[in-house]
Design a protein around this motif. Structure first.
Motif, PDB file in Angstrom:
ATOM      1  N   ARG A   2      32.570  27.794  31.618  1.00  0.00           N
ATOM      2  CA  ARG A   2      32.705  28.398  30.288  1.00  0.00           C
ATOM      3  C   ARG A   2      32.837  27.272  29.278  1.00  0.00           C
ATOM      4  N   ILE A   3      31.895  27.206  28.345  1.00  0.00           N
ATOM      5  CA  ILE A   3      31.950  26.118  27.376  1.00  0.00           C
ATOM      6  C   ILE A   3      32.383  26.594  25.999  1.00  0.00           C
ATOM      7  N   ALA A   4      32.700  27.869  25.849  1.00  0.00           N
ATOM      8  CA  ALA A   4      33.112  28.381  24.547  1.00  0.00           C
ATOM      9  C   ALA A   4      34.429  27.757  24.089  1.00  0.00           C
ATOM     10  N   ASP A   5      35.215  27.207  25.029  1.00  0.00           N
ATOM     11  CA  ASP A   5      36.498  26.621  24.673  1.00  0.00           C
ATOM     12  C   ASP A   5      36.367  25.188  24.154  1.00  0.00           C
ATOM     13  N   LYS A   6      35.252  24.529  24.437  1.00  0.00           N
ATOM     14  CA  LYS A   6      35.081  23.151  23.999  1.00  0.00           C
ATOM     15  C   LYS A   6      34.792  23.102  22.508  1.00  0.00           C
ATOM     16  N   ALA A   7      35.293  22.053  21.866  1.00  0.00           N
ATOM     17  CA  ALA A   7      35.080  21.906  20.434  1.00  0.00           C
ATOM     18  C   ALA A   7      33.631  21.533  20.125  1.00  0.00           C
ATOM     19  N   LYS A   8      33.089  20.581  20.847  1.00  0.00           N
ATOM     20  CA  LYS A   8      31.716  20.116  20.610  1.00  0.00           C
ATOM     21  C   LYS A   8      30.913  20.245  21.893  1.00  0.00           C
ATOM     22  N   THR A   9      29.727  20.779  21.776  1.00  0.00           N
ATOM     23  CA  THR A   9      28.828  20.862  22.920  1.00  0.00           C
ATOM     24  C   THR A   9      27.471  20.343  22.493  1.00  0.00           C
ATOM     25  N   SER A  10      26.766  19.791  23.438  1.00  0.00           N
ATOM     26  CA  SER A  10      25.427  19.302  23.129  1.00  0.00           C
ATOM     27  C   SER A  10      24.430  20.435  23.293  1.00  0.00           C
ATOM     28  N   ALA A  11      23.277  20.268  22.696  1.00  0.00           N
ATOM     29  CA  ALA A  11      22.223  21.275  22.812  1.00  0.00           C
ATOM     30  C   ALA A  11      21.813  21.427  24.272  1.00  0.00           C
ATOM     31  N   GLU A  12      21.815  20.334  25.022  1.00  0.00           N
ATOM     32  CA  GLU A  12      21.428  20.382  26.426  1.00  0.00           C
ATOM     33  C   GLU A  12      22.395  21.247  27.237  1.00  0.00           C
ATOM     34  N   GLU A  13      23.684  21.174  26.905  1.00  0.00           N
ATOM     35  CA  GLU A  13      24.669  22.019  27.598  1.00  0.00           C
ATOM     36  C   GLU A  13      24.429  23.493  27.298  1.00  0.00           C
ATOM     37  N   ILE A  14      24.112  23.782  26.053  1.00  0.00           N
ATOM     38  CA  ILE A  14      23.850  25.174  25.678  1.00  0.00           C
ATOM     39  C   ILE A  14      22.584  25.673  26.349  1.00  0.00           C
ATOM     40  N   VAL A  15      21.556  24.846  26.397  1.00  0.00           N
ATOM     41  CA  VAL A  15      20.303  25.230  27.061  1.00  0.00           C
ATOM     42  C   VAL A  15      20.551  25.457  28.546  1.00  0.00           C
ATOM     43  N   SER A  16      21.373  24.628  29.144  1.00  0.00           N
ATOM     44  CA  SER A  16      21.729  24.813  30.544  1.00  0.00           C
ATOM     45  C   SER A  16      22.413  26.158  30.760  1.00  0.00           C
ATOM     46  N   MET A  17      23.307  26.532  29.839  1.00  0.00           N
ATOM     47  CA  MET A  17      23.985  27.818  29.945  1.00  0.00           C
ATOM     48  C   MET A  17      23.015  28.978  29.729  1.00  0.00           C
ATOM     49  N   ILE A  18      22.044  28.806  28.831  1.00  0.00           N
ATOM     50  CA  ILE A  18      21.020  29.842  28.621  1.00  0.00           C
ATOM     51  C   ILE A  18      20.247  30.063  29.913  1.00  0.00           C
ATOM     52  N   ASP A  31      13.870  35.380  26.715  1.00  0.00           N
ATOM     53  CA  ASP A  31      14.284  36.751  26.417  1.00  0.00           C
ATOM     54  C   ASP A  31      15.785  36.910  26.236  1.00  0.00           C
ATOM     55  N   ILE A  32      16.529  35.836  26.374  1.00  0.00           N
ATOM     56  CA  ILE A  32      17.984  35.882  26.228  1.00  0.00           C
ATOM     57  C   ILE A  32      18.347  36.062  24.753  1.00  0.00           C
ATOM     58  N   THR A  33      19.322  36.908  24.503  1.00  0.00           N
ATOM     59  CA  THR A  33      19.792  37.136  23.136  1.00  0.00           C
ATOM     60  C   THR A  33      21.198  36.572  22.985  1.00  0.00           C
ATOM     61  N   GLU A  34      21.651  36.538  21.770  1.00  0.00           N
ATOM     62  CA  GLU A  34      23.005  36.039  21.509  1.00  0.00           C
ATOM     63  C   GLU A  34      24.043  36.921  22.200  1.00  0.00           C
ATOM     64  N   ASN A  35      23.780  38.214  22.277  1.00  0.00           N
ATOM     65  CA  ASN A  35      24.707  39.131  22.951  1.00  0.00           C
ATOM     66  C   ASN A  35      24.827  38.812  24.441  1.00  0.00           C
ATOM     67  N   ASP A  36      23.727  38.350  25.059  1.00  0.00           N
ATOM     68  CA  ASP A  36      23.776  37.976  26.473  1.00  0.00           C
ATOM     69  C   ASP A  36      24.686  36.779  26.701  1.00  0.00           C
ATOM     70  N   LEU A  37      24.876  35.971  25.669  1.00  0.00           N
ATOM     71  CA  LEU A  37      25.668  34.741  25.790  1.00  0.00           C
ATOM     72  C   LEU A  37      27.121  34.920  25.360  1.00  0.00           C
ATOM     73  N   LYS A  38      27.496  36.136  24.960  1.00  0.00           N
ATOM     74  CA  LYS A  38      28.885  36.379  24.526  1.00  0.00           C
ATOM     75  C   LYS A  38      29.852  35.988  25.635  1.00  0.00           C
ATOM     76  N   GLY A  39      30.891  35.253  25.276  1.00  0.00           N
ATOM     77  CA  GLY A  39      31.888  34.821  26.238  1.00  0.00           C
ATOM     78  C   GLY A  39      31.513  33.536  26.956  1.00  0.00           C
ATOM     79  N   VAL A  40      30.283  33.087  26.778  1.00  0.00           N
ATOM     80  CA  VAL A  40      29.836  31.846  27.422  1.00  0.00           C
ATOM     81  C   VAL A  40      29.666  30.763  26.366  1.00  0.00           C
ATOM     82  N   VAL A  41      28.973  31.113  25.287  1.00  0.00           N
ATOM     83  CA  VAL A  41      28.734  30.191  24.179  1.00  0.00           C
ATOM     84  C   VAL A  41      29.082  30.941  22.900  1.00  0.00           C
ATOM     85  N   SER A  42      29.853  30.332  22.042  1.00  0.00           N
ATOM     86  CA  SER A  42      30.226  31.007  20.802  1.00  0.00           C
ATOM     87  C   SER A  42      29.060  30.978  19.811  1.00  0.00           C
TER      88      SER A  42
END
Length: 87
Positions: A2-18, A31-42
């Protein structure tokens, strides 16, 4: 992870989570939407990197086949709409 708790994340980390969320949901990363990422990426983290649309365009670009299928569906929708107007 879960990376939503981190203050700074890189784009690569977010893409990895996607990619991870897409695999878990059985979807394409495009096809992933922002709603699919709720609780994982803010949403703030997504906005810091230009938003989910920009991340998907940069890291998961449309291929020619995808563009061809989009055009095919557009033509089908146009044809159906034309038939509906005649009725």
């Amino acid at each position: 992870m879960r990376i939503a708790d981190k203050a700074k994340t890189s784009a690569e980390e977010i893409v990895s989570m996607i990619q991870t969320v897409a695999e878990g949901l059985g979807k394409s990363p495009k096809d992933i939407t922002e709603n699919d990422l709720k609780g994982v990426v803010s949403s703030r983290q997504l906005r810091n990197h230009g938003g989910i649309s920009l991340l998907k365009k940069v890291y998961f670009p449309e291929t020619e086949k995808d563009l061809g299928s989009i055009l095919k569906h557009k033509k089908q929708a146009s044809y159906i709409s034309k038939l509906d107007r005649k009725s």
